[in-house]
Design an enzyme around this catalytic site. Sequence first.
Site, PDB file in Angstrom:
ATOM      1  N   VAL A  32       6.530   2.819  -2.620  1.00  0.00           N
ATOM      2  CA  VAL A  32       7.328   1.891  -3.431  1.00  0.00           C
ATOM      3  C   VAL A  32       6.477   0.690  -3.848  1.00  0.00           C
ATOM      4  O   VAL A  32       6.520   0.255  -5.007  1.00  0.00           O
ATOM      5  CB  VAL A  32       8.598   1.451  -2.662  1.00  0.00           C
ATOM      6  CG1 VAL A  32       9.363   0.397  -3.451  1.00  0.00           C
ATOM      7  CG2 VAL A  32       9.493   2.659  -2.391  1.00  0.00           C
TER       8      VAL A  32
ATOM      9  N   ARG B  96      22.002  -4.421   3.806  1.00  0.00           N
ATOM     10  CA  ARG B  96      22.838  -4.051   2.652  1.00  0.00           C
ATOM     11  C   ARG B  96      24.324  -4.345   2.832  1.00  0.00           C
ATOM     12  O   ARG B  96      25.006  -4.697   1.887  1.00  0.00           O
ATOM     13  CB  ARG B  96      22.660  -2.562   2.334  1.00  0.00           C
ATOM     14  CG  ARG B  96      21.325  -2.246   1.706  1.00  0.00           C
ATOM     15  CD  ARG B  96      21.223  -0.759   1.419  1.00  0.00           C
ATOM     16  NE  ARG B  96      19.883  -0.406   1.008  1.00  0.00           N
ATOM     17  CZ  ARG B  96      19.323   0.779   1.257  1.00  0.00           C
ATOM     18  NH1 ARG B  96      19.998   1.713   1.895  1.00  0.00           N
ATOM     19  NH2 ARG B  96      18.107   1.033   0.841  1.00  0.00           N
TER      20      ARG B  96
ATOM     21  N   LYS C  42      25.915   5.664   4.023  1.00  0.00           N
ATOM     22  CA  LYS C  42      25.415   4.620   3.120  1.00  0.00           C
ATOM     23  C   LYS C  42      25.983   4.833   1.717  1.00  0.00           C
ATOM     24  O   LYS C  42      26.359   3.886   1.036  1.00  0.00           O
ATOM     25  CB  LYS C  42      23.884   4.698   3.000  1.00  0.00           C
ATOM     26  CG  LYS C  42      23.089   4.199   4.184  1.00  0.00           C
ATOM     27  CD  LYS C  42      21.600   4.432   3.895  1.00  0.00           C
ATOM     28  CE  LYS C  42      20.775   4.639   5.127  1.00  0.00           C
ATOM     29  NZ  LYS C  42      19.440   5.190   4.852  1.00  0.00           N
TER      30      LYS C  42
ATOM     31  N   HIS D 101      15.184  12.483  -7.046  1.00  0.00           N
ATOM     32  CA  HIS D 101      16.395  12.899  -6.336  1.00  0.00           C
ATOM     33  C   HIS D 101      17.400  13.473  -7.344  1.00  0.00           C
ATOM     34  O   HIS D 101      17.652  12.861  -8.386  1.00  0.00           O
ATOM     35  CB  HIS D 101      17.066  11.712  -5.654  1.00  0.00           C
ATOM     36  CG  HIS D 101      16.389  11.246  -4.405  1.00  0.00           C
ATOM     37  ND1 HIS D 101      15.199  11.773  -3.930  1.00  0.00           N
ATOM     38  CD2 HIS D 101      16.759  10.283  -3.520  1.00  0.00           C
ATOM     39  CE1 HIS D 101      14.878  11.145  -2.799  1.00  0.00           C
ATOM     40  NE2 HIS D 101      15.792  10.245  -2.540  1.00  0.00           N
TER      41      HIS D 101
ATOM     42  N   THR E  18       0.817  -1.225   0.000  1.00  0.00           N
ATOM     43  CA  THR E  18       0.000   0.000   0.000  1.00  0.00           C
ATOM     44  C   THR E  18       0.844   1.265   0.000  1.00  0.00           C
ATOM     45  O   THR E  18       0.306   2.369  -0.055  1.00  0.00           O
ATOM     46  CB  THR E  18      -0.895   0.019   1.267  1.00  0.00           C
ATOM     47  OG1 THR E  18      -0.031  -0.177   2.400  1.00  0.00           O
ATOM     48  CG2 THR E  18      -1.942  -1.064   1.232  1.00  0.00           C
ATOM     49  N   GLY E  19       2.172   1.129   0.076  1.00  0.00           N
ATOM     50  CA  GLY E  19       3.047   2.302   0.196  1.00  0.00           C
ATOM     51  C   GLY E  19       3.521   2.826  -1.147  1.00  0.00           C
ATOM     52  O   GLY E  19       3.149   2.309  -2.212  1.00  0.00           O
TER      53      GLY E  19
ATOM     54  N   CYS F 203      18.504   4.936  -2.478  1.00  0.00           N
ATOM     55  CA  CYS F 203      17.963   5.601  -3.675  1.00  0.00           C
ATOM     56  C   CYS F 203      18.907   6.642  -4.294  1.00  0.00           C
ATOM     57  O   CYS F 203      18.809   6.926  -5.486  1.00  0.00           O
ATOM     58  CB  CYS F 203      16.623   6.246  -3.341  1.00  0.00           C
ATOM     59  SG  CYS F 203      16.646   7.145  -1.796  1.00  0.00           S
TER      60      CYS F 203
ATOM     61  N   ARG G 138      -3.377  -2.412   9.722  1.00  0.00           N
ATOM     62  CA  ARG G 138      -4.254  -1.280   9.350  1.00  0.00           C
ATOM     63  C   ARG G 138      -4.892  -1.472   7.986  1.00  0.00           C
ATOM     64  O   ARG G 138      -5.984  -0.993   7.717  1.00  0.00           O
ATOM     65  CB  ARG G 138      -3.433   0.024   9.271  1.00  0.00           C
ATOM     66  CG  ARG G 138      -2.919   0.571  10.552  1.00  0.00           C
ATOM     67  CD  ARG G 138      -2.109   1.844  10.289  1.00  0.00           C
ATOM     68  NE  ARG G 138      -0.832   1.595   9.604  1.00  0.00           N
ATOM     69  CZ  ARG G 138       0.305   1.298  10.225  1.00  0.00           C
ATOM     70  NH1 ARG G 138       0.338   1.251  11.533  1.00  0.00           N
ATOM     71  NH2 ARG G 138       1.415   1.053   9.544  1.00  0.00           N
ATOM     72  N   SER G 139      -4.193  -2.156   7.079  1.00  0.00           N
ATOM     73  CA  SER G 139      -4.654  -2.235   5.681  1.00  0.00           C
ATOM     74  C   SER G 139      -5.318  -3.555   5.322  1.00  0.00           C
ATOM     75  O   SER G 139      -5.729  -3.750   4.175  1.00  0.00           O
ATOM     76  CB  SER G 139      -3.463  -2.027   4.735  1.00  0.00           C
ATOM     77  OG  SER G 139      -2.853  -0.803   4.988  1.00  0.00           O
TER      78      SER G 139
ATOM     79  N   ASN H 204      13.457   8.600  -7.660  1.00  0.00           N
ATOM     80  CA  ASN H 204      13.930   7.792  -6.531  1.00  0.00           C
ATOM     81  C   ASN H 204      13.018   6.630  -6.204  1.00  0.00           C
ATOM     82  O   ASN H 204      13.458   5.615  -5.681  1.00  0.00           O
ATOM     83  CB  ASN H 204      14.130   8.682  -5.292  1.00  0.00           C
ATOM     84  CG  ASN H 204      12.946   9.574  -5.014  1.00  0.00           C
ATOM     85  OD1 ASN H 204      12.623  10.450  -5.817  1.00  0.00           O
ATOM     86  ND2 ASN H 204      12.280   9.355  -3.906  1.00  0.00           N
TER      87      ASN H 204
HETATM   88  P1  A2P Z   1       0.169   0.267   5.803  1.00  0.00           P
HETATM   89  O1  A2P Z   1      -0.410   1.028   4.634  1.00  0.00           O
HETATM   90  O2  A2P Z   1      -0.700  -0.834   6.256  1.00  0.00           O
HETATM   91  O3  A2P Z   1       0.667   1.165   6.901  1.00  0.00           O
HETATM   92  P2  A2P Z   1       5.324   4.352   2.734  1.00  0.00           P
HETATM   93  O4  A2P Z   1       6.811   4.121   2.629  1.00  0.00           O
HETATM   94  O5  A2P Z   1       4.727   4.933   1.498  1.00  0.00           O
HETATM   95  O6  A2P Z   1       4.980   5.118   3.975  1.00  0.00           O
HETATM   96  O7  A2P Z   1       4.676   2.907   2.876  1.00  0.00           O
HETATM   97  C1  A2P Z   1       5.042   2.012   3.905  1.00  0.00           C
HETATM   98  C2  A2P Z   1       4.475   0.647   3.604  1.00  0.00           C
HETATM   99  O8  A2P Z   1       4.923  -0.243   4.637  1.00  0.00           O
HETATM  100  C3  A2P Z   1       2.966   0.592   3.622  1.00  0.00           C
HETATM  101  O9  A2P Z   1       2.510  -0.372   2.707  1.00  0.00           O
HETATM  102  C4  A2P Z   1       2.691   0.151   5.054  1.00  0.00           C
HETATM  103  O10 A2P Z   1       1.453  -0.501   5.229  1.00  0.00           O
HETATM  104  C5  A2P Z   1       3.781  -0.840   5.242  1.00  0.00           C
HETATM  105  N1  A2P Z   1       4.045  -1.083   6.662  1.00  0.00           N
HETATM  106  C6  A2P Z   1       4.359  -0.164   7.603  1.00  0.00           C
HETATM  107  N2  A2P Z   1       4.500  -0.776   8.815  1.00  0.00           N
HETATM  108  C7  A2P Z   1       4.253  -2.092   8.625  1.00  0.00           C
HETATM  109  C8  A2P Z   1       4.238  -3.241   9.471  1.00  0.00           C
HETATM  110  N3  A2P Z   1       4.522  -3.148  10.770  1.00  0.00           N
HETATM  111  N4  A2P Z   1       3.955  -4.444   8.913  1.00  0.00           N
HETATM  112  C9  A2P Z   1       3.677  -4.541   7.597  1.00  0.00           C
HETATM  113  N5  A2P Z   1       3.677  -3.494   6.733  1.00  0.00           N
HETATM  114  C10 A2P Z   1       3.966  -2.277   7.244  1.00  0.00           C
END
Ligand code: A2P
Length: 346
Positions: A18, A103, A221, A250, A15-16, A134, A43-44, A324
């Site tokens: 990347v 890494r 890094k 970037h 859902t993020g 990145c 949450r998702s 990036n």
């Molecule tokens: P979620 O949408 O459920 O919070 P971004 O880098 O754009 O902020 O996205 C971060 C991604 O990592 C999202 O898909 C987020 O899901 C996921 N994420 C964050 N914390 C966790 C966790 N503890 N377990 C699994 N996925 C996570």
Amino acid sequence: MQPSNLPNIAIVGATGAVGQTLIALLEERDFMYNRVTALASARSVGRTLQVRGQDVTVQALDTFNFTGTDIAFFSAGGSVSEKHARRAASEGALVIDNTNAFRMDEDVPLVVPQVNATVVDQRPASNIIANPNCSTIPLVRLLQPLNDYTPINSVVVSTYQAASGAGLTGIDELRRSAGRVLSNAGDADTDNTKFSDPLGFNLIPSIDRPLQTGFTLEEQKMLQESRKILGIPEFSLTATCVRVPVLNGHSETAYIQFANAVDREEIVQTLSQAEEVIVFDNGPGTISYPTPRFLKDPNQVHVGRIRVNPDDARGLWLWLIADNIRIGAALNAIQIAETVTSQWVH
Ligand code: A2P
């Protein structure tokens, strides 16, 4: 290939920023897979994502078993990778990890396919391949052909890194912060959490945590990862990393000191022949450059302002930009997957 020979893939952090780009790239690049699983935080869970026109329901990473998954892309942050990536790898998935978690581990190859694809000729025993930082990825994609042209003695780099490097919440934070400045509410701009200062109309010379050396982890890094990817343990590079109020893309300036005098036209030619690189150059006496907001092709590294120091013919300046989220993360990860699926995953 028959579907049964195609890999089952999982996207952790689907859902993020990347993760969403990885999903778009699966379609754009016609990446062949048998089954895709979308994973994120609790949450998702239950959210529906579109992957190549199909509904895919997000599942919880915490309770997902990776047995039967061939490739797992991890883009959910370092602490999530630290907690789950080795588990996923031991359950049988090849982990392609976007975070800083592994890494520099000796048993984890750090891969930019255009530069060092041969380090993944065979499956690593760890079952983990790391995607570099990145800002490192586009830089080494230019440094390697330049170092082949004539050896590099040292590099001084400054980065101008976009808000999207801190994910979707980083983009939101920049929009909110800039909106407050535009509406003359600047003093109320104090709820920054992703960045150490409000980013709207600002520059922040601090990315990731500080180190005893006075550098930041982001700057370290760039040095350590460049050495590992280029395979030159003593490679000399020093960096200042700056967060800038750009949504995505970037930019970097690099001053490259070579062992020998260089010819500007030969450098332009060398970079023009590098894989997936667009050179901006209209010859001496003109200024040609890309900008992050208007990239020609987000899947290519853009380079311009190529100029030799008039006081030192061994010194070269250049200006580079890369998306990036794509080149610095999702695209590099997919290109790693393409490299290994053509060789040894199924
Ligand atoms: P979620 O949408 O459920 O919070 P971004 O880098 O754009 O902020 O996205 C971060 C991604 O990592 C999202 O898909 C987020 O899901 C996921 N994420 C964050 N914390 C966790 C966790 N503890 N377990 C699994 N996925 C996570």
